[in-house]
Design a protein around this motif. Structure first.
Motif, PDB file in Angstrom:
ATOM      1  N   SER A   1      40.642 137.577  15.135  1.00  0.00           N
ATOM      2  CA  SER A   1      39.749 136.421  15.013  1.00  0.00           C
ATOM      3  C   SER A   1      38.850 136.626  13.798  1.00  0.00           C
ATOM      4  O   SER A   1      38.817 137.720  13.217  1.00  0.00           O
ATOM      5  CB  SER A   1      38.866 136.281  16.262  1.00  0.00           C
ATOM      6  OG  SER A   1      37.942 137.355  16.334  1.00  0.00           O
ATOM      7  N   GLY A   2      38.109 135.603  13.456  1.00  0.00           N
ATOM      8  CA  GLY A   2      37.140 135.728  12.372  1.00  0.00           C
ATOM      9  C   GLY A   2      36.023 136.687  12.748  1.00  0.00           C
ATOM     10  O   GLY A   2      35.541 137.458  11.902  1.00  0.00           O
ATOM     11  N   THR A   3      35.609 136.645  14.008  1.00  0.00           N
ATOM     12  CA  THR A   3      34.567 137.556  14.474  1.00  0.00           C
ATOM     13  C   THR A   3      35.030 138.999  14.321  1.00  0.00           C
ATOM     14  O   THR A   3      34.304 139.865  13.826  1.00  0.00           O
ATOM     15  CB  THR A   3      34.230 137.267  15.958  1.00  0.00           C
ATOM     16  OG1 THR A   3      33.946 135.872  16.098  1.00  0.00           O
ATOM     17  CG2 THR A   3      33.050 138.085  16.429  1.00  0.00           C
TER      18      THR A   3
ATOM     19  N   LEU B   1      34.910 140.165  10.735  1.00  0.00           N
ATOM     20  CA  LEU B   1      33.548 140.547  10.327  1.00  0.00           C
ATOM     21  C   LEU B   1      33.182 141.921  10.880  1.00  0.00           C
ATOM     22  O   LEU B   1      32.653 142.779  10.163  1.00  0.00           O
ATOM     23  CB  LEU B   1      32.534 139.506  10.830  1.00  0.00           C
ATOM     24  CG  LEU B   1      32.545 138.130  10.156  1.00  0.00           C
ATOM     25  CD1 LEU B   1      31.753 137.117  10.982  1.00  0.00           C
ATOM     26  CD2 LEU B   1      31.961 138.222   8.737  1.00  0.00           C
TER      27      LEU B   1
ATOM     28  N   THR C   1      24.144 129.281  10.402  1.00  0.00           N
ATOM     29  CA  THR C   1      25.574 129.575  10.457  1.00  0.00           C
ATOM     30  C   THR C   1      25.978 129.646  11.913  1.00  0.00           C
ATOM     31  O   THR C   1      25.137 129.567  12.816  1.00  0.00           O
ATOM     32  CB  THR C   1      25.884 130.907   9.734  1.00  0.00           C
ATOM     33  OG1 THR C   1      27.266 131.278   9.940  1.00  0.00           O
ATOM     34  CG2 THR C   1      25.020 132.058  10.258  1.00  0.00           C
ATOM     35  N   PHE C   2      27.276 129.797  12.149  1.00  0.00           N
ATOM     36  CA  PHE C   2      27.767 130.021  13.500  1.00  0.00           C
ATOM     37  C   PHE C   2      27.307 131.407  13.952  1.00  0.00           C
ATOM     38  O   PHE C   2      27.230 132.336  13.148  1.00  0.00           O
ATOM     39  CB  PHE C   2      29.302 129.914  13.488  1.00  0.00           C
ATOM     40  CG  PHE C   2      29.924 130.060  14.831  1.00  0.00           C
ATOM     41  CD1 PHE C   2      29.520 129.280  15.908  1.00  0.00           C
ATOM     42  CD2 PHE C   2      30.928 130.989  15.046  1.00  0.00           C
ATOM     43  CE1 PHE C   2      30.102 129.413  17.160  1.00  0.00           C
ATOM     44  CE2 PHE C   2      31.528 131.137  16.292  1.00  0.00           C
ATOM     45  CZ  PHE C   2      31.111 130.346  17.344  1.00  0.00           C
TER      46      PHE C   2
ATOM     47  N   ALA D   1      28.591 133.860  15.239  1.00  0.00           N
ATOM     48  CA  ALA D   1      29.457 135.024  15.010  1.00  0.00           C
ATOM     49  C   ALA D   1      29.009 135.869  13.817  1.00  0.00           C
ATOM     50  O   ALA D   1      29.189 137.092  13.822  1.00  0.00           O
ATOM     51  CB  ALA D   1      30.902 134.576  14.798  1.00  0.00           C
ATOM     52  N   THR D   2      28.426 135.229  12.800  1.00  0.00           N
ATOM     53  CA  THR D   2      28.019 135.974  11.608  1.00  0.00           C
ATOM     54  C   THR D   2      26.991 137.042  11.979  1.00  0.00           C
ATOM     55  O   THR D   2      27.142 138.219  11.629  1.00  0.00           O
ATOM     56  CB  THR D   2      27.414 135.020  10.549  1.00  0.00           C
ATOM     57  OG1 THR D   2      28.242 133.875  10.414  1.00  0.00           O
ATOM     58  CG2 THR D   2      27.262 135.714   9.215  1.00  0.00           C
TER      59      THR D   2
ATOM     60  N   VAL E   1      27.415 133.220   3.732  1.00  0.00           N
ATOM     61  CA  VAL E   1      28.348 132.368   4.473  1.00  0.00           C
ATOM     62  C   VAL E   1      28.698 131.172   3.594  1.00  0.00           C
ATOM     63  O   VAL E   1      27.808 130.556   3.017  1.00  0.00           O
ATOM     64  CB  VAL E   1      27.701 131.882   5.790  1.00  0.00           C
ATOM     65  CG1 VAL E   1      28.673 131.016   6.581  1.00  0.00           C
ATOM     66  CG2 VAL E   1      27.221 133.064   6.623  1.00  0.00           C
TER      67      VAL E   1
ATOM     68  N   ASP F   1      31.491 135.712   4.319  1.00  0.00           N
ATOM     69  CA  ASP F   1      31.959 135.039   5.533  1.00  0.00           C
ATOM     70  C   ASP F   1      32.643 133.742   5.101  1.00  0.00           C
ATOM     71  O   ASP F   1      31.999 132.710   4.902  1.00  0.00           O
ATOM     72  CB  ASP F   1      30.815 134.761   6.513  1.00  0.00           C
ATOM     73  CG  ASP F   1      31.317 134.155   7.836  1.00  0.00           C
ATOM     74  OD1 ASP F   1      32.451 133.647   7.851  1.00  0.00           O
ATOM     75  OD2 ASP F   1      30.564 134.189   8.836  1.00  0.00           O
TER      76      ASP F   1
ATOM     77  N   ALA G   1      34.898 132.147   6.843  1.00  0.00           N
ATOM     78  CA  ALA G   1      35.545 131.579   8.037  1.00  0.00           C
ATOM     79  C   ALA G   1      35.771 130.079   7.906  1.00  0.00           C
ATOM     80  O   ALA G   1      36.727 129.533   8.441  1.00  0.00           O
ATOM     81  CB  ALA G   1      34.721 131.883   9.286  1.00  0.00           C
ATOM     82  N   GLN G   2      34.868 129.397   7.181  1.00  0.00           N
ATOM     83  CA  GLN G   2      34.996 127.940   7.057  1.00  0.00           C
ATOM     84  C   GLN G   2      35.545 127.528   5.691  1.00  0.00           C
ATOM     85  O   GLN G   2      35.756 126.342   5.452  1.00  0.00           O
ATOM     86  CB  GLN G   2      33.626 127.277   7.263  1.00  0.00           C
ATOM     87  CG  GLN G   2      33.029 127.596   8.626  1.00  0.00           C
ATOM     88  CD  GLN G   2      31.701 126.901   8.877  1.00  0.00           C
ATOM     89  OE1 GLN G   2      31.248 126.085   8.079  1.00  0.00           O
ATOM     90  NE2 GLN G   2      31.075 127.226  10.003  1.00  0.00           N
TER      91      GLN G   2
ATOM     92  N   SER H   1      38.628 133.037   9.265  1.00  0.00           N
ATOM     93  CA  SER H   1      39.057 132.718  10.627  1.00  0.00           C
ATOM     94  C   SER H   1      40.183 131.714  10.587  1.00  0.00           C
ATOM     95  O   SER H   1      40.186 130.803   9.758  1.00  0.00           O
ATOM     96  CB  SER H   1      37.881 132.122  11.409  1.00  0.00           C
ATOM     97  OG  SER H   1      38.341 131.497  12.602  1.00  0.00           O
TER      98      SER H   1
ATOM     99  N   LYS I   1      39.600 125.328  11.989  1.00  0.00           N
ATOM    100  CA  LYS I   1      39.199 125.723  10.621  1.00  0.00           C
ATOM    101  C   LYS I   1      40.188 125.109   9.623  1.00  0.00           C
ATOM    102  O   LYS I   1      41.263 124.671  10.020  1.00  0.00           O
ATOM    103  CB  LYS I   1      39.191 127.245  10.495  1.00  0.00           C
ATOM    104  CG  LYS I   1      38.406 127.971  11.570  1.00  0.00           C
ATOM    105  CD  LYS I   1      36.914 128.012  11.323  1.00  0.00           C
ATOM    106  CE  LYS I   1      36.246 128.692  12.516  1.00  0.00           C
ATOM    107  NZ  LYS I   1      34.856 128.984  12.339  1.00  0.00           N
TER     108      LYS I   1
ATOM    109  N   GLY J   1      42.784 133.813  15.494  1.00  0.00           N
ATOM    110  CA  GLY J   1      43.318 134.642  14.423  1.00  0.00           C
ATOM    111  C   GLY J   1      42.294 134.764  13.316  1.00  0.00           C
ATOM    112  O   GLY J   1      41.351 133.970  13.230  1.00  0.00           O
TER     113      GLY J   1
END
Ligand SMILES: *Cc1c(COP(=O)(O)O)cnc(C)c1O
Length: 374
Positions: free
Chosen positions: A59-61, A64, A85-86, A88-89, A138, A164, A166-167, A188, A193, A201
């Motif tokens: 995953s993206g998490t 990181l 940010t989300f 998770a960061t 991010v 980051d 992820a996006q 991510s 996304k 993933g």
């Protein structure tokens, strides 16, 4: 007209035979973990982004966390990042035992304000309790952060830069792709996304050979020469073969989808910029348009009016991280990051996916204009 916020079904219909074939191949060879699809996808991803290494993961998490583990980040360390940010960061920083130190954002790009970075790092040093070791910019909503300003400050302060992304997979910064803009990057492939798989993933990108090797080891329980020789504490961070198979198919459709997102964003901006604050894309940067977000003082009314017309919207993010209960222990109350707080009250994300039709976009534009005027 049934408008989707993100339309994964339309995309699936276009690539269905290839997806089914790719998944079938995995079912037949049975190597569900670390099958041949993983190495193939990693080569494709590294080629796309332009880094020497791409390491797929769960995953993206997870991406990181593994990057921070590879830098040996832990208790007593401070990692600077955005409060807008989300979760998770910041969560990744906390999970390795370090402390997130927030730096307020730029009101127009919503990304970390690079002008505040030097002071923020100095303040951590002055307080003397934590050691600033790294920085996680991010690329919010798909727009790369201001790496031209960030990288020299990071070098001066001895901070590693973990992007980051992820996006922002597919975004550009002066010709370079996101994922290649810091020392290491995390992305991510969560389904919504810009490039998504059919489950969880993620991936880590870097040019740094030593770091890449460490991350590959961390991904499989800190393996050395094999899984049963453990040279460090790691975790199970693998992507499974079925997700890799679907991503290889989706990556072939991705450049065209990015173009479509550009066109949709342009149409939104042309239609809306006289009525609400539309996204500002600095020269030299290209957004991957994970989200198209507007600012308006009448956010809640606009959202309700659109909802009544069957137009789904979302608020990313209603609460900056320093005001979340999970971070109450940092003791950062309202007023700590005024820009992030103000943006969180005015922001609204409109439907965004490559398969939005012109008549749908025009309908959304008309309804937003109507809602801000009433
Ligand atoms: C989605 C996201 C993540 C986490 O990715 P997952 O794959 O959901 O774990 C991290 N950072 C940002 C900015 C995100 O948007």
């Amino acid at each position: 007209m049934k408008i989707q916020f993100v339309d994964l079904k339309k995309q699936f219909q276009l690539i269905e035979p290839d997806i089914r074939q790719a998944i079938d191949r995995v079912l037949e060879h049975g190597k569900f973990i670390m099958g041949p699809e993983i190495g193939r996808l990693e080569a494709e991803l590294a080629g796309f982004v332009g880094t020497r290494h791409a390491i797929t993961c769960a995953s993206g998490t997870c991406a990181l966390v593994m990057a921070l583990m590879a830098y040996n980040v832990g208790p007593g360390d401070a990692v600077l990042t955005s409060p807008f940010t989300f979760i998770a960061t910041a969560e990744a920083i906390s999970l390795v035992g370090a402390t997130p130190v927030f730096v307020d954002i730029d009101p127009r790009t919503f990304n970390l304000d690079s002008h505040r970075l030097r002071d923020a790092a100095d303040r951590v040093l002055e307080q003397g309790r934590l050691c600033p070791v790294g920085l996680i910019p991010v690329d919010l909503f798909g727009l790369p952060a201001d790496y031209r300003a960030i990288m020299p400050v990071a070098a001066e302060k001895g901070l590693f830069v973990l992007e980051d992304a992820a996006q922002s997979f597919g975004g550009r910064h002066y010709g370079k792709l996101t994922g290649s803009l810091g020392h290491v990057a995390a992305t991510s492939f969560f389904p919504a996304k810009p490039l998504g798989c059919y489950g969880d993933g993620g991936a880590v990108f870097t040019d740094d050979e030593t770091l890449a090797e460490r991350i590959r080891s961390i991904r499989v329980h800190g393996e050395g020469q094999d899984k049963y020789h453990n040279v460090r504490v790691g975790l199970n961070g693998r992507m499974d073969s079925i997700q890799a198979a679907t991503l290889s198919v989706k990556l072939t459709a991705f450049p065209k989808e990015l173009d479509k997102r550009q066109g949709i964003a342009r149409r939104y901006t042309q239609g809306l910029s006289a009525y609400v604050e539309t996204p500002r894309i600095p020269d030299g940067l290209t957004s991957a348009w994970a989200q198209y977000s507007i600012l308006t003082d009448r956010r809640d009314q606009v959202q309700a009016a659109l909802q009544a017309k069957g137009i789904p919207t979302a608020v990313y993010y209603p609460k900056p991280l320093h005001l979340q209960e999970a971070y109450a222990h940092l003791g950062l109350g309202p007023g700590s990051f005024p820009v992030a707080e103000a943006v969180s009250r005015r922001i609204l994300s409109l439907p965004m996916h490559p398969y939005l039709e012109d008549d749908e976009i025009d309908f959304i534009i008309a309804q937003v204009i109507k809602a801000v005027g009433t």
